[in-house]
Design an enzyme around this catalytic site. Structure first.
Site, PDB file in Angstrom:
ATOM      1  N   HIS A 155      45.748 -44.254 -74.926  1.00 36.51           N
ATOM      2  CA  HIS A 155      45.670 -42.954 -75.057  1.00 36.51           C
ATOM      3  C   HIS A 155      46.898 -42.119 -74.322  1.00 36.51           C
ATOM      4  CE1 HIS A 155      41.641 -44.917 -74.995  1.00 36.51           C
ATOM      5  NE2 HIS A 155      41.414 -44.101 -76.040  1.00 36.51           N
TER       6      HIS A 155
HETATM    7 FE1  FES Z   1      42.980 -44.697 -72.312  1.00 33.11          FE
HETATM    8 FE2  FES Z   1      44.566 -46.393 -70.956  1.00 33.11          FE
HETATM    9  S1  FES Z   1      45.111 -44.356 -71.483  1.00 33.11           S
HETATM   10  S2  FES Z   1      42.549 -46.558 -71.487  1.00 33.11           S
END
Ligand code: FES
Length: 190
Positions: A155
């Site tokens: 993410h």
């Molecule tokens: Fe979501 Fe690493 S940014 S698990």
């Protein structure tokens, strides 16, 4: 969607497990695989490992398994150290060191994330503090993110050269486990 995001990192984890087999020697090599297949409290209690860091040259990193978790060991360059030290605490999203060897309220200075006299080494649990993916930045050619440390592609979390979260959804700095230098070339984790 979450399943799609996690699948690559599950594969990465298995790759890392294979890498750890090569990276560390002796009794260390057998137990992570046993741990992965059959985790239990007894095995957890035995989870102290020694790692020969002789082969890890400046600018290189290895990943070992400890208590079923990937642990990042990076031999930092002078530039990586100086950029980590130059960061002011008020620039950090997470002000705490997250170092298991220090009190919970210890601040996230580079000094509190490393060992005195061994600042060229950073040792951290390689699990993103957002939803548990394994950040990139250990292997040659990996993305290092906007802060030249580690980047979690699940993410988009960016960690700096001290493993501190700087950008993206992760709420905390990468955890620093309890460890010690048995010698200049041997590390004990746990
Ligand atoms: Fe979501 Fe690493 S940014 S698990």
């Amino acid at each position: 969607m979450a399943i799609d995001a996690e699948e690559p990192d599950r594969r990465d984890f298995l790759t890392l497990a294979a890498g750890a087999w090569v990276a560390v020697g002796g009794a260390v090599t057998l137990w992570p695989f046993i741990q992965q297949m059959n985790p239990d409290a007894g095995a957890q209690a035995l989870a102290s490992i020694e790692v020969d860091i002789t082969p890890v040259k400046e600018g290189q990193a290895i990943t070992v398994l400890w208590r079923g978790k990937p642990v990042f060991i990076r031999h930092r360059t002078p530039d990586e150290i100086s950029s980590a030290k130059a960061v002011k605490l008020d620039e950090l999203r997470d002000e705490f060191a997250r170092n298991d060897a220090l009190p919970a309220d210890a601040k996230a200075t580079d000094e509190n994330r490393t060992k005195s006299g061994h600042e060229n080494w950073i040792i951290m649990v390689g699990i993103c503090t957002h939803l548990g993916c394994i950040p990139k930045g250990q292997a040659l050619g990996d993305a290092h993110g906007d802060y030249n440390g580690w980047f979690c592609p699940c993410h988009g979390s960016h960690y700096d050269t001290a493993g501190r979260i700087r950008k993206g959804p992760a709420p905390r700095n990468l955890e620093v486990p309890v460890y010690d230098f048995v010698s200049d070339t041997k590390l004990k984790i746990g």
